[in-house]
Motif scaffolding. Sequence first.
Motif, PDB file in Angstrom:
ATOM      1  N   ALA A  99      25.584  -7.309  -2.655  1.00 33.20           N
ATOM      2  CA  ALA A  99      26.622  -8.150  -2.067  1.00 33.20           C
ATOM      3  C   ALA A  99      26.094  -9.531  -1.710  1.00 33.20           C
ATOM      4  O   ALA A  99      26.846 -10.520  -1.710  1.00 33.20           O
ATOM      5  CB  ALA A  99      27.196  -7.472  -0.821  1.00 33.20           C
ATOM      6  N   LEU A 100      24.782  -9.607  -1.415  1.00 33.49           N
ATOM      7  CA  LEU A 100      24.163 -10.893  -1.066  1.00 33.49           C
ATOM      8  C   LEU A 100      23.649 -11.643  -2.291  1.00 33.49           C
ATOM      9  O   LEU A 100      23.051 -12.715  -2.152  1.00 33.49           O
ATOM     10  CB  LEU A 100      23.009 -10.664  -0.084  1.00 33.49           C
ATOM     11  N   GLY A 101      23.857 -11.088  -3.462  1.00 34.93           N
ATOM     12  CA  GLY A 101      23.467 -11.786  -4.686  1.00 34.93           C
ATOM     13  C   GLY A 101      22.207 -11.269  -5.341  1.00 34.93           C
ATOM     14  O   GLY A 101      21.734 -11.871  -6.320  1.00 34.93           O
ATOM     15  N   PHE A 102      21.653 -10.188  -4.805  1.00 32.34           N
ATOM     16  CA  PHE A 102      20.457  -9.600  -5.410  1.00 32.34           C
ATOM     17  C   PHE A 102      20.869  -8.407  -6.264  1.00 32.34           C
ATOM     18  O   PHE A 102      21.646  -7.560  -5.822  1.00 32.34           O
ATOM     19  CB  PHE A 102      19.469  -9.152  -4.333  1.00 32.34           C
ATOM     20  N   ALA A 103      20.304  -8.331  -7.453  1.00 31.31           N
ATOM     21  CA  ALA A 103      20.651  -7.248  -8.360  1.00 31.31           C
ATOM     22  C   ALA A 103      20.141  -5.927  -7.815  1.00 31.31           C
ATOM     23  O   ALA A 103      19.217  -5.878  -7.001  1.00 31.31           O
ATOM     24  CB  ALA A 103      20.045  -7.514  -9.740  1.00 31.31           C
ATOM     25  N   LEU A 104      20.761  -4.845  -8.257  1.00 29.16           N
ATOM     26  CA  LEU A 104      20.298  -3.516  -7.889  1.00 29.16           C
ATOM     27  C   LEU A 104      18.917  -3.275  -8.494  1.00 29.16           C
ATOM     28  O   LEU A 104      18.511  -3.971  -9.425  1.00 29.16           O
ATOM     29  CB  LEU A 104      21.284  -2.465  -8.394  1.00 29.16           C
ATOM     30  N   PRO A 105      18.163  -2.312  -7.976  1.00 30.94           N
ATOM     31  CA  PRO A 105      16.837  -2.033  -8.534  1.00 30.94           C
ATOM     32  C   PRO A 105      16.891  -1.833 -10.039  1.00 30.94           C
ATOM     33  O   PRO A 105      17.799  -1.190 -10.567  1.00 30.94           O
ATOM     34  CB  PRO A 105      16.420  -0.741  -7.818  1.00 30.94           C
ATOM     35  N   GLU A 106      15.938  -2.426 -10.735  1.00 26.82           N
ATOM     36  CA  GLU A 106      15.914  -2.384 -12.185  1.00 26.82           C
ATOM     37  C   GLU A 106      15.697  -0.958 -12.696  1.00 26.82           C
ATOM     38  O   GLU A 106      15.032  -0.153 -12.064  1.00 26.82           O
ATOM     39  CB  GLU A 106      14.792  -3.286 -12.723  1.00 26.82           C
ATOM     40  N   THR A 107      16.273  -0.681 -13.851  1.00 25.79           N
ATOM     41  CA  THR A 107      16.063   0.604 -14.503  1.00 25.79           C
ATOM     42  C   THR A 107      15.256   0.363 -15.773  1.00 25.79           C
ATOM     43  O   THR A 107      15.079  -0.763 -16.215  1.00 25.79           O
ATOM     44  CB  THR A 107      17.408   1.262 -14.853  1.00 25.79           C
ATOM     45  N   GLY A 108      14.800   1.441 -16.370  1.00 25.34           N
ATOM     46  CA  GLY A 108      14.004   1.297 -17.572  1.00 25.34           C
ATOM     47  C   GLY A 108      12.543   1.051 -17.246  1.00 25.34           C
ATOM     48  O   GLY A 108      12.066   1.357 -16.156  1.00 25.34           O
ATOM     49  N   ASP A 109      11.807   0.474 -18.210  1.00 21.79           N
ATOM     50  CA  ASP A 109      10.385   0.221 -18.018  1.00 21.79           C
ATOM     51  C   ASP A 109      10.168  -0.824 -16.924  1.00 21.79           C
ATOM     52  O   ASP A 109      10.871  -1.846 -16.868  1.00 21.79           O
ATOM     53  CB  ASP A 109       9.761  -0.279 -19.328  1.00 21.79           C
ATOM     54  N   PRO A 110       9.187  -0.603 -16.054  1.00 20.63           N
ATOM     55  CA  PRO A 110       8.928  -1.564 -14.974  1.00 20.63           C
ATOM     56  C   PRO A 110       8.351  -2.867 -15.514  1.00 20.63           C
ATOM     57  O   PRO A 110       7.777  -2.909 -16.607  1.00 20.63           O
ATOM     58  CB  PRO A 110       7.907  -0.824 -14.097  1.00 20.63           C
ATOM     59  N   VAL A 111       8.494  -3.919 -14.735  1.00 19.00           N
ATOM     60  CA  VAL A 111       7.953  -5.224 -15.105  1.00 19.00           C
ATOM     61  C   VAL A 111       6.435  -5.163 -15.024  1.00 19.00           C
ATOM     62  O   VAL A 111       5.863  -4.660 -14.059  1.00 19.00           O
ATOM     63  CB  VAL A 111       8.493  -6.322 -14.171  1.00 19.00           C
ATOM     64  N   VAL A 112       5.770  -5.684 -16.049  1.00 16.51           N
ATOM     65  CA  VAL A 112       4.316  -5.690 -16.092  1.00 16.51           C
ATOM     66  C   VAL A 112       3.818  -7.113 -15.834  1.00 16.51           C
ATOM     67  O   VAL A 112       4.284  -8.065 -16.463  1.00 16.51           O
ATOM     68  CB  VAL A 112       3.789  -5.188 -17.453  1.00 16.51           C
ATOM     69  N   GLY A 113       2.891  -7.247 -14.890  1.00 17.98           N
ATOM     70  CA  GLY A 113       2.344  -8.559 -14.568  1.00 17.98           C
ATOM     71  C   GLY A 113       2.788  -9.045 -13.207  1.00 17.98           C
ATOM     72  O   GLY A 113       3.401  -8.311 -12.418  1.00 17.98           O
ATOM     73  N   ILE A 114       2.498 -10.309 -12.922  1.00 12.21           N
ATOM     74  CA  ILE A 114       2.771 -10.876 -11.603  1.00 12.21           C
ATOM     75  C   ILE A 114       4.271 -10.979 -11.331  1.00 12.21           C
ATOM     76  O   ILE A 114       4.703 -11.049 -10.169  1.00 12.21           O
ATOM     77  CB  ILE A 114       2.086 -12.254 -11.477  1.00 12.21           C
ATOM     78  N   GLY A 115       5.079 -10.975 -12.383  1.00 12.09           N
ATOM     79  CA  GLY A 115       6.526 -11.021 -12.198  1.00 12.09           C
ATOM     80  C   GLY A 115       7.073  -9.803 -11.468  1.00 12.09           C
ATOM     81  O   GLY A 115       8.196  -9.845 -10.951  1.00 12.09           O
ATOM     82  N   TYR A 116       6.268  -8.747 -11.403  1.00  9.10           N
ATOM     83  CA  TYR A 116       6.676  -7.528 -10.682  1.00  9.10           C
ATOM     84  C   TYR A 116       7.010  -7.831  -9.227  1.00  9.10           C
ATOM     85  O   TYR A 116       7.884  -7.183  -8.636  1.00  9.10           O
ATOM     86  CB  TYR A 116       5.538  -6.520 -10.777  1.00  9.10           C
ATOM     87  N   PHE A 117       6.330  -8.829  -8.649  1.00  5.05           N
ATOM     88  CA  PHE A 117       6.515  -9.133  -7.224  1.00  5.05           C
ATOM     89  C   PHE A 117       7.672 -10.099  -6.975  1.00  5.05           C
ATOM     90  O   PHE A 117       7.943 -10.445  -5.822  1.00  5.05           O
ATOM     91  CB  PHE A 117       5.229  -9.736  -6.652  1.00  5.05           C
TER      92      PHE A 117
END
Length: 436
Positions: free
Chosen positions: A37-55
Amino acid sequence: MFESFFPKPKAFFLSVLAWTALGMLVWYGPGDWIGAALGFALPETGDPVVGIGYFFTPSFLWFYIFYVVWVAIFAAFWFTVSPHRWQVWSILGSAFILFTTYFGVQVSVAINNWRRPFFDQFQEALSGSGTVTAGDLYGLIGLFAEIALVAMVVFVVTRFVVSHYVFRWRTAMNDYYMARWDTIRNIEGASQRVQEDTMRFASIMEGLGVSVVDALMTLIAFLPVLWDLSQYVTELPLVGEIPEPLFVALVFWAAFGTGLLAIVGIKLPGLEFLNQRVEAAYRKELVYGEDDPSRAQPPTVAQLFSHVRTNYFRLYFHYMYFNIARGLYIQADNIYVNIILVPTIVAGKITLGIWQQILTAFGQVSNSFQFLVNSWTTIVEMLSIYKRLRAFEAAFKGEELAAIEAAAIGESGFAQPPAEPEPGEGGHKRSHDLGH
């Protein structure tokens, strides 16, 4: 120990538990909906993000905001209800350490996410198929370097803040005790308890406190990972097929080790406590002998040192069988996960990358569950220091001493039951002459 640094410790720590539990209910309940509701997407599904972008995924950004707001509400309440000299360090400092520790654990999760693509490509490259290029591996190594740099920065910042935090705590204890020095100066070992015990308390808290928080945060972060990885393991040796086999095997093994070491080492805290007492009695007589030639005479010194020797020999004996049990368990732990994975490996149901992920996740969660096993000797020392400081406070507050503190040290160096006080004599008064 606690009221010097925290506002109304009993109520404060109960409120910490309650507020944390409520925060977790909100986060794992309507937290996703509020974040969306505040503009943040729901937790991602599928393979997790690899690298510093994870944070910097939307779910992480939403967590940062949620944590800051939740802590701010809690701190504002205590700042208003019970202002305290050390409230910035005890409340906000604790919250900051919790956050950086959790972030450090998430760095481990990010590295674990990296392991699958790297080792899968590594395995593919070794097969000679030619589908993996040097650039692919260099790119993944570069991602690891990014995560490692973040890990280093978080570790340095956490240790720096923790060092200042525990020294502020020691300062608070020192000021608290010294404000009552006229009352406590005649209590046995007063100078040692104010100077050395508070110093040791702070030093142990610097390492042990962070380790406790890290263990809890690791469980929170890696238990879901281990639960998901259980889908690749369908059966266990001797047991066969069971639901979530990795998770069940880990909980059983950790509970077994923790229970075993707790039983085997049950005598150690009391012995460490008595050891501090006999050492204090010996040291005190030597200090008196520096100014008074009638003190520290050979017979007295020999008797006091015999108590030291007796207690140390008892400690050596009990630590011997404790270390045997601990060593055997730790060595068995090194091969336990590979043993339970043998049927899955033979069946060819996992890749090298998944195997690496399982080993890492299992090791992280196992170490967290086995915190008592890995830190038992330090915990024993902390308990003995706590007993000394608690008895110290009981003495100057006029409270009844614990049985182990009120006991006298007999000729053999063993603690003996205290003699009945003379009529009209306060039970706590005997503490002035303990060890003599």
